[in-house]
Design a protein around this motif. Structure first.
Motif, PDB file in Angstrom:
ATOM      1  N   ASN A 164       0.830  -1.200   0.000  1.00 33.37           N
ATOM      2  CA  ASN A 164       0.000   0.000   0.000  1.00 33.37           C
ATOM      3  C   ASN A 164       0.873   1.261   0.000  1.00 33.37           C
ATOM      4  N   VAL A 165       1.938   1.246   0.803  1.00 34.23           N
ATOM      5  CA  VAL A 165       2.857   2.387   0.864  1.00 34.23           C
ATOM      6  C   VAL A 165       3.479   2.643  -0.500  1.00 34.23           C
ATOM      7  N   TRP A 166       4.044   1.596  -1.103  1.00 39.03           N
ATOM      8  CA  TRP A 166       4.827   1.770  -2.328  1.00 39.03           C
ATOM      9  C   TRP A 166       3.979   1.914  -3.589  1.00 39.03           C
ATOM     10  N   PHE A 167       2.830   1.234  -3.634  1.00 37.51           N
ATOM     11  CA  PHE A 167       2.068   1.193  -4.882  1.00 37.51           C
ATOM     12  C   PHE A 167       0.799   2.039  -4.880  1.00 37.51           C
ATOM     13  N   VAL A 168       0.394   2.549  -3.717  1.00 39.12           N
ATOM     14  CA  VAL A 168      -0.794   3.402  -3.658  1.00 39.12           C
ATOM     15  C   VAL A 168      -0.443   4.764  -3.040  1.00 39.12           C
ATOM     16  N   ILE A 169       0.050   4.748  -1.815  1.00 43.34           N
ATOM     17  CA  ILE A 169       0.293   6.014  -1.110  1.00 43.34           C
ATOM     18  C   ILE A 169       1.360   6.849  -1.818  1.00 43.34           C
ATOM     19  N   TRP A 170       2.527   6.280  -2.053  1.00 43.14           N
ATOM     20  CA  TRP A 170       3.629   7.062  -2.615  1.00 43.14           C
ATOM     21  C   TRP A 170       3.315   7.599  -4.019  1.00 43.14           C
ATOM     22  N   PRO A 171       2.829   6.793  -4.965  1.00 36.40           N
ATOM     23  CA  PRO A 171       2.519   7.369  -6.282  1.00 36.40           C
ATOM     24  C   PRO A 171       1.471   8.487  -6.208  1.00 36.40           C
ATOM     25  N   ASN A 172       0.482   8.324  -5.357  1.00 40.38           N
ATOM     26  CA  ASN A 172      -0.555   9.350  -5.231  1.00 40.38           C
ATOM     27  C   ASN A 172      -0.031  10.591  -4.509  1.00 40.38           C
ATOM     28  N   GLN A 173       0.810  10.400  -3.512  1.00 40.29           N
ATOM     29  CA  GLN A 173       1.387  11.550  -2.818  1.00 40.29           C
ATOM     30  C   GLN A 173       2.303  12.351  -3.741  1.00 40.29           C
ATOM     31  N   LYS A 174       3.013  11.672  -4.623  1.00 37.78           N
ATOM     32  CA  LYS A 174       3.874  12.398  -5.569  1.00 37.78           C
ATOM     33  C   LYS A 174       3.045  13.365  -6.412  1.00 37.78           C
ATOM     34  N   ARG A 175       1.876  12.931  -6.835  1.00 33.35           N
ATOM     35  CA  ARG A 175       0.993  13.825  -7.605  1.00 33.35           C
ATOM     36  C   ARG A 175       0.394  14.905  -6.699  1.00 33.35           C
ATOM     37  N   ALA A 176      -0.109  14.494  -5.544  1.00 35.41           N
ATOM     38  CA  ALA A 176      -0.777  15.438  -4.645  1.00 35.41           C
ATOM     39  C   ALA A 176       0.159  16.546  -4.174  1.00 35.41           C
ATOM     40  N   LEU A 177       1.420  16.206  -3.944  1.00 39.14           N
ATOM     41  CA  LEU A 177       2.378  17.191  -3.438  1.00 39.14           C
ATOM     42  C   LEU A 177       3.088  17.958  -4.545  1.00 39.14           C
ATOM     43  N   GLY A 178       2.814  17.597  -5.801  1.00 38.77           N
ATOM     44  CA  GLY A 178       3.452  18.292  -6.908  1.00 38.77           C
ATOM     45  C   GLY A 178       4.869  17.838  -7.187  1.00 38.77           C
ATOM     46  N   ILE A 179       5.248  16.683  -6.661  1.00 33.47           N
ATOM     47  CA  ILE A 179       6.584  16.142  -6.933  1.00 33.47           C
ATOM     48  C   ILE A 179       6.670  15.722  -8.392  1.00 33.47           C
ATOM     49  N   VAL A 180       5.544  15.226  -8.923  1.00 34.93           N
ATOM     50  CA  VAL A 180       5.421  14.971 -10.365  1.00 34.93           C
ATOM     51  C   VAL A 180       4.268  15.834 -10.869  1.00 34.93           C
ATOM     52  N   PRO A 181       4.348  16.285 -12.104  1.00 33.64           N
ATOM     53  CA  PRO A 181       3.296  17.176 -12.616  1.00 33.64           C
ATOM     54  C   PRO A 181       1.940  16.480 -12.683  1.00 33.64           C
ATOM     55  N   ALA A 182       0.925  17.234 -12.299  1.00 29.89           N
ATOM     56  CA  ALA A 182      -0.457  16.753 -12.399  1.00 29.89           C
ATOM     57  C   ALA A 182      -1.384  17.958 -12.368  1.00 29.89           C
ATOM     58  N   ASP A 231      -4.789  20.051 -11.309  1.00 30.76           N
ATOM     59  CA  ASP A 231      -5.374  20.262  -9.985  1.00 30.76           C
ATOM     60  C   ASP A 231      -6.383  19.180  -9.613  1.00 30.76           C
ATOM     61  N   ALA A 232      -7.220  18.770 -10.565  1.00 29.32           N
ATOM     62  CA  ALA A 232      -8.217  17.718 -10.278  1.00 29.32           C
ATOM     63  C   ALA A 232      -7.523  16.400  -9.946  1.00 29.32           C
ATOM     64  N   ALA A 233      -6.470  16.080 -10.675  1.00 27.47           N
ATOM     65  CA  ALA A 233      -5.718  14.844 -10.412  1.00 27.47           C
ATOM     66  C   ALA A 233      -5.011  14.918  -9.061  1.00 27.47           C
ATOM     67  N   LYS A 234      -4.493  16.101  -8.705  1.00 30.09           N
ATOM     68  CA  LYS A 234      -3.849  16.286  -7.404  1.00 30.09           C
ATOM     69  C   LYS A 234      -4.848  16.047  -6.275  1.00 30.09           C
ATOM     70  N   ALA A 235      -6.038  16.627  -6.412  1.00 32.87           N
ATOM     71  CA  ALA A 235      -7.072  16.467  -5.382  1.00 32.87           C
ATOM     72  C   ALA A 235      -7.508  15.012  -5.257  1.00 32.87           C
ATOM     73  N   ARG A 236      -7.707  14.352  -6.388  1.00 29.34           N
ATOM     74  CA  ARG A 236      -8.093  12.936  -6.382  1.00 29.34           C
ATOM     75  C   ARG A 236      -6.989  12.087  -5.753  1.00 29.34           C
ATOM     76  N   SER A 237      -5.740  12.370  -6.111  1.00 25.32           N
ATOM     77  CA  SER A 237      -4.606  11.621  -5.562  1.00 25.32           C
ATOM     78  C   SER A 237      -4.463  11.835  -4.064  1.00 25.32           C
ATOM     79  N   ALA A 238      -4.691  13.064  -3.605  1.00 22.36           N
ATOM     80  CA  ALA A 238      -4.626  13.336  -2.164  1.00 22.36           C
ATOM     81  C   ALA A 238      -5.665  12.513  -1.414  1.00 22.36           C
ATOM     82  N   SER A 239      -6.869  12.408  -1.975  1.00 19.54           N
ATOM     83  CA  SER A 239      -7.934  11.629  -1.344  1.00 19.54           C
ATOM     84  C   SER A 239      -7.587  10.140  -1.319  1.00 19.54           C
ATOM     85  N   VAL A 240      -7.083   9.621  -2.439  1.00 15.76           N
ATOM     86  CA  VAL A 240      -6.705   8.197  -2.501  1.00 15.76           C
ATOM     87  C   VAL A 240      -5.579   7.907  -1.515  1.00 15.76           C
ATOM     88  N   ALA A 241      -4.575   8.786  -1.460  1.00 12.81           N
ATOM     89  CA  ALA A 241      -3.453   8.584  -0.536  1.00 12.81           C
ATOM     90  C   ALA A 241      -3.935   8.591   0.914  1.00 12.81           C
TER      91      ALA A 241
END
Length: 196
Positions: A140-158, A160-170
């Motif tokens: 869960n950490v490596w395959f769900v939380i981390w990829p979604n947090q990278k988008r939510a925190l802007g570490i990888v480009p995304a 705004d809607a994708a960032k918000a969705r990723s923050a919720s999933v994370a």
């Protein structure tokens, strides 16, 4: 004193020196004659990594997630750009270290019980359930939380809607790990202390 305790790396080094002093002071004879059980030291490292991992999981769930809505908008970027990425670095690597050290420790102790535990054989069922919960949490950490947090925190480009969705999933994945951590910790403690 502030120069010593204010320096993370120096404080960590002092802790390691004290660890070695404890090892040699308490078990020097065993270390000297080859009777020291190195599986116990790996178990210590497994527990250390686990405390770091679960401590950060609890920090996210008990402190950061509930507090972020109260943080003024102008201060949120400090958390998103500096604190969260640093915490997530230690979080994900501690998860991996915990799992790997746990699997190795299981193989080195009692003639190797990892296979029996993972197949939930009766003599190792409790630790096996704990191991499976830990494996699910680490995945869960490596395959769900981390990829979604990278988008939510802007570490990888995304967007705004994708960032918000990723923050919720994370957040939901992190809450799932919070839920799973409670029985996982029970299983680990029960096996270590009750032999169940």
């Amino acid at each position: 004193m502030a120069k010593i305790l204010g320096n993370f790396h120096l404080a960590l080094l002092i802790g390691i020196v004290l660890l070695l002093a404890a090892m040699f002071g308490l078990h020097g004879a065993l270390l000297g004659d080859g009777g020291y059980d190195w599986a116990q030291f790996l178990r210590f490292l497994h527990i250390f990594a686990g405390v770091l991992w679960i401590g950060l999981l609890y920090y996210f769930n008990f402190v950061q997630i509930p507090t972020m809505p109260k943080v003024p908008a102008e201060l949120k970027p400090a958390v998103s750009r500096y604190i969260a990425p640093a915490a997530l670095f230690w979080f994900r690597w501690a998860a991996l270290a915990t799992v790997l050290l746990g699997l190795v420790t299981g193989e080195l102790k009692q003639g190797g019980y990892t296979g029996e535990a993972l197949t939930l054989q009766e003599s190792h069922r409790t630790i096996g359930i704990g191991m499976w919960l830990g494996l699910i949490m680490a995945a869960n950490v490596w395959f769900v939380i981390w990829p979604n947090q990278k988008r939510a925190l802007g570490i990888v480009p995304a967007e705004d809607a994708a960032k918000a969705r990723s923050a919720s999933v994370a957040m939901m994945a992190s809450r799932t790990n919070l839920i799973l951590s409670i029985p996982m910790l029970y299983c680990m403690v029960a096996y270590a202390h009750f032999g169940l």
